[in-house]
Design a protein around this motif. Structure first.
Motif, short mmCIF file in Angstrom:
data_model
loop_
_atom_site.label_atom_id
_atom_site.label_comp_id
_atom_site.label_asym_id
_atom_site.label_seq_id
_atom_site.Cartn_x
_atom_site.Cartn_y
_atom_site.Cartn_z
N THR A 159 -37.68 10.58 -39.89
CA THR A 159 -38.89 10.21 -39.16
C THR A 159 -39.81 9.36 -40.04
O THR A 159 -39.57 9.19 -41.23
N GLY A 160 -40.86 8.86 -39.44
CA GLY A 160 -41.83 8.05 -40.16
C GLY A 160 -41.44 6.59 -40.13
O GLY A 160 -40.80 6.13 -39.19
N LYS A 161 -41.83 5.88 -41.15
CA LYS A 161 -41.60 4.44 -41.20
C LYS A 161 -40.16 4.10 -41.57
O LYS A 161 -39.75 2.95 -41.46
N GLN A 162 -39.39 5.06 -42.03
CA GLN A 162 -38.00 4.83 -42.42
C GLN A 162 -37.10 4.89 -41.20
O GLN A 162 -37.28 5.74 -40.33
N ASN A 163 -36.12 4.00 -41.13
CA ASN A 163 -35.14 4.01 -40.06
C ASN A 163 -33.77 4.21 -40.71
O ASN A 163 -33.25 3.29 -41.35
N GLY A 164 -33.22 5.40 -40.55
CA GLY A 164 -31.96 5.73 -41.20
C GLY A 164 -30.82 4.83 -40.79
O GLY A 164 -29.95 4.50 -41.60
N TYR A 165 -30.81 4.41 -39.52
CA TYR A 165 -29.74 3.53 -39.04
C TYR A 165 -29.79 2.19 -39.76
O TYR A 165 -28.77 1.66 -40.19
N VAL A 166 -30.98 1.65 -39.93
CA VAL A 166 -31.14 0.37 -40.62
C VAL A 166 -30.75 0.51 -42.09
O VAL A 166 -30.08 -0.35 -42.67
N ILE A 167 -31.15 1.61 -42.71
CA ILE A 167 -30.82 1.83 -44.12
C ILE A 167 -29.30 1.91 -44.30
O ILE A 167 -28.73 1.28 -45.20
N SER A 168 -28.62 2.66 -43.44
CA SER A 168 -27.17 2.80 -43.54
C SER A 168 -26.48 1.46 -43.32
O SER A 168 -25.59 1.06 -44.08
N ARG A 169 -26.88 0.73 -42.28
CA ARG A 169 -26.27 -0.57 -42.00
C ARG A 169 -26.49 -1.54 -43.15
O ARG A 169 -25.60 -2.31 -43.50
N THR A 170 -27.68 -1.50 -43.73
CA THR A 170 -27.98 -2.41 -44.83
C THR A 170 -27.11 -2.11 -46.04
O THR A 170 -26.56 -3.02 -46.67
N GLN A 171 -26.92 -0.83 -46.37
CA GLN A 171 -26.09 -0.51 -47.53
C GLN A 171 -24.63 -0.87 -47.28
O GLN A 171 -23.93 -1.33 -48.19
N ILE A 172 -24.17 -0.73 -46.05
CA ILE A 172 -22.80 -1.15 -45.72
C ILE A 172 -22.69 -2.66 -45.85
O ILE A 172 -21.76 -3.18 -46.49
N ALA A 173 -23.62 -3.39 -45.24
CA ALA A 173 -23.58 -4.86 -45.27
C ALA A 173 -23.63 -5.38 -46.70
O ALA A 173 -22.91 -6.33 -47.05
N MET A 174 -24.46 -4.77 -47.54
CA MET A 174 -24.57 -5.21 -48.93
C MET A 174 -23.27 -4.98 -49.69
O MET A 174 -22.85 -5.82 -50.49
N ALA A 175 -22.60 -3.85 -49.44
CA ALA A 175 -21.33 -3.56 -50.12
C ALA A 175 -20.26 -4.56 -49.69
O ALA A 175 -19.52 -5.10 -50.53
N ILE A 176 -20.16 -4.81 -48.39
CA ILE A 176 -19.15 -5.75 -47.88
C ILE A 176 -19.46 -7.17 -48.37
O ILE A 176 -18.58 -7.91 -48.79
N GLN A 177 -20.74 -7.53 -48.36
CA GLN A 177 -21.14 -8.86 -48.83
C GLN A 177 -20.82 -9.03 -50.30
O GLN A 177 -20.39 -10.10 -50.74
N LYS A 178 -20.97 -7.98 -51.07
CA LYS A 178 -20.65 -8.04 -52.50
C LYS A 178 -19.16 -8.34 -52.70
O LYS A 178 -18.79 -9.15 -53.54
N LEU A 179 -18.32 -7.71 -51.90
CA LEU A 179 -16.88 -7.95 -51.98
C LEU A 179 -16.51 -9.36 -51.52
O LEU A 179 -15.74 -10.05 -52.18
N THR A 180 -17.07 -9.79 -50.40
CA THR A 180 -16.73 -11.11 -49.88
C THR A 180 -17.31 -12.23 -50.74
O THR A 180 -16.73 -13.30 -50.83
N SER A 181 -18.44 -11.99 -51.39
CA SER A 181 -19.08 -13.04 -52.19
C SER A 181 -18.24 -13.43 -53.41
O SER A 181 -18.42 -14.52 -53.94
N VAL A 182 -17.35 -12.54 -53.84
CA VAL A 182 -16.48 -12.89 -54.96
C VAL A 182 -15.08 -13.27 -54.48
O VAL A 182 -14.18 -13.46 -55.30
N GLY A 183 -14.90 -13.37 -53.18
CA GLY A 183 -13.66 -13.92 -52.63
C GLY A 183 -12.66 -12.98 -52.01
O GLY A 183 -11.60 -13.44 -51.57
N TYR A 184 -12.96 -11.69 -51.93
CA TYR A 184 -12.01 -10.78 -51.29
C TYR A 184 -12.05 -10.94 -49.78
O TYR A 184 -13.10 -11.22 -49.19
N HIS A 185 -10.89 -10.73 -49.15
CA HIS A 185 -10.80 -10.66 -47.69
C HIS A 185 -10.91 -9.18 -47.33
O HIS A 185 -10.26 -8.34 -47.94
N ILE A 186 -11.72 -8.88 -46.33
CA ILE A 186 -11.92 -7.49 -45.93
C ILE A 186 -11.27 -7.26 -44.58
O ILE A 186 -11.52 -8.01 -43.63
N ILE A 187 -10.47 -6.22 -44.50
CA ILE A 187 -9.83 -5.84 -43.24
C ILE A 187 -10.21 -4.39 -42.97
O ILE A 187 -10.04 -3.52 -43.83
#
Length: 159
Positions: free
Chosen positions: A81-109
């Motif tokens: 509750t409050g100003k934090q949105n757990g769904y946004v936090i979770s999605r952001t950490q997933i996106a950042m992890a996948i982006q980190k992998l793709t930014s160095v050239g890995y293909h993600i399946i």
């Protein structure tokens, strides 16, 4: 897939002949991401791996959701509750992890199970069944956000 690494979030994978890493938490997944993207060992990792296969999408997102819930001391993201949105936090950490992998050239399946939903053709009004990745029908689900960012979605008919 060329030079695969299979990241297993569930039992199985024994029938696939390639390097495998089993994870049982979001921390485990982030450890693998760090190993694969560490600048000191990146050349070595890329000589071994090109395709990172995550089996399954729904378990990887569940681990992320659980990690965020634990961070806030709650059972589920919806309890944050409050100003934090757990769904946004979770999605952001997933996106950042996948982006980190793709930014160095890995293909993600992502491998996932399926579910069918009822759809209606906008022109004909005819109803039909549509296959989507399991858990991605809920608008707040992390699996939906990953489905929407995928470049390709391929379904295999097992019948």
């Amino acid at each position: 897939m060329p030079k695969p690494l299979l990241i297993l979030t569930e039992a199985g994978g024994r029938g696939v002949n390639c390097p495998k890493m089993r994870i049982t938490s979001w921390g485990d997944f982030m450890d693998v991401v760090k190993q694969l993207t560490n600048p000191k060992t990146l050349d070595e990792m890329q000589s071994k791996f090109e395709s990172i296969i995550i089996d399954t999408l729904e378990n990887m997102t569940m681990y992320s959701d659980m990690a965020v819930s634990q961070q806030f001391g709650v059972s589920t993201l919806s309890e944050i509750t409050g100003k934090q949105n757990g769904y946004v936090i979770s999605r952001t950490q997933i996106a950042m992890a996948i982006q980190k992998l793709t930014s160095v050239g890995y293909h993600i399946i992502f491998l996932t199970h399926e579910e069918q939903i009822d759809m209606t053709d906008e022109i004909s009004g005819e109803e039909y069944k549509f296959i989507i990745p399991k858990g991605s029908n809920n608008e707040k689900a992390s699996a939906r956000f990953i489905r929407d960012m995928a470049d390709f979605v391929v379904y295999r008919d097992w019948e």
